[in-house]
Design an enzyme around this catalytic site. Structure first.
Site, mmCIF file in Angstrom:
data_model
loop_
_atom_site.group_PDB
_atom_site.id
_atom_site.type_symbol
_atom_site.label_atom_id
_atom_site.label_comp_id
_atom_site.label_asym_id
_atom_site.label_seq_id
_atom_site.Cartn_x
_atom_site.Cartn_y
_atom_site.Cartn_z
ATOM 1 N N ASP A 116 -11.178 -0.479 -2.515
ATOM 2 C CA ASP A 116 -12.361 -1.342 -2.594
ATOM 3 C C ASP A 116 -13.337 -0.909 -1.514
ATOM 4 O OD1 ASP A 116 -11.366 -2.883 -4.682
ATOM 5 O OD2 ASP A 116 -10.496 -4.388 -3.368
ATOM 6 N N ASP A 135 -13.718 -3.638 -10.605
ATOM 7 C CA ASP A 135 -13.784 -5.100 -10.518
ATOM 8 C C ASP A 135 -15.022 -5.636 -11.231
ATOM 9 O OD1 ASP A 135 -11.462 -5.046 -8.968
ATOM 10 O OD2 ASP A 135 -12.580 -5.036 -7.080
#
Length: 159
Positions: A116, A135
């Site tokens: 991330d 995401d």
């Protein structure tokens, strides 16, 4: 089905290329942070061993492979459910969802965690969480399928 698979491939490629470009190309793995468009967008490196916001992160190999299995199962269920979708909106949403699921699943297999790096903060409010394109694809696909599910053009006949 071919539209779904094509959009899945595009989303998966965009996710994996963005992760490679930012994490390794910009060396975010070592730098840990990079201001891109202050104060709105920063790259902040985070290895997420759990699901959203680090839920179920235990650091164990068993949980890693459980989450990989859940990703594969979710992708199969969505693909089977979507096999009769027609038009353009349904394949777009399903492809985004599948591309995101598979992108994060690949990270778990390769790295043991999801890379991330996107962090959006603004106006004195610090967001401690990072996310990635997968995401975004998962959110857009799932939200769109829920919001527009009744309007999707599905073939109700036999396969």
């Amino acid at each position: 089905m071919s539209r779904i698979l094509a959009i899945t491939a595009i989303a998966l490629l965009a996710d994996q290329c963005s992760k490679w470009g930012v994490v390794y190309g910009l060396d975010l793995e070592s730098r840990l942070a990079l201001d891109v468009f202050p104060p709105f967008l920063q790259f902040r490196m985070a290895w997420n061993e759990g699901i959203n916001f680090g839920l179920f992160a235990s650091g164990s190999e068993v949980m890693r492979w459980v989450l990989v299995a859940v990703s594969v199962l979710a992708a199969v269920v969505v693909l089977v459910w979507a096999r009769r979708i027609r038009g353009w909106l349904g394949p777009l949403l399903v492809g985004a969802l599948l591309g995101g699921i598979l992108g994060n699943g690949i990270d778990r297999i390769r790295h043991g965690a999801v890379a991330d790096f996107l962090n959006v903060s603004c106006c004195g409010v610090h967001n401690p969480f990072s996310f990635n394109l997968a995401d975004v694809f998962i959110f857009v696909g799932a939200f769109g399928l829920i919001a527009f599910g009744n309007r999707l053009n599905r073939d109700r006949g036999r396969p």
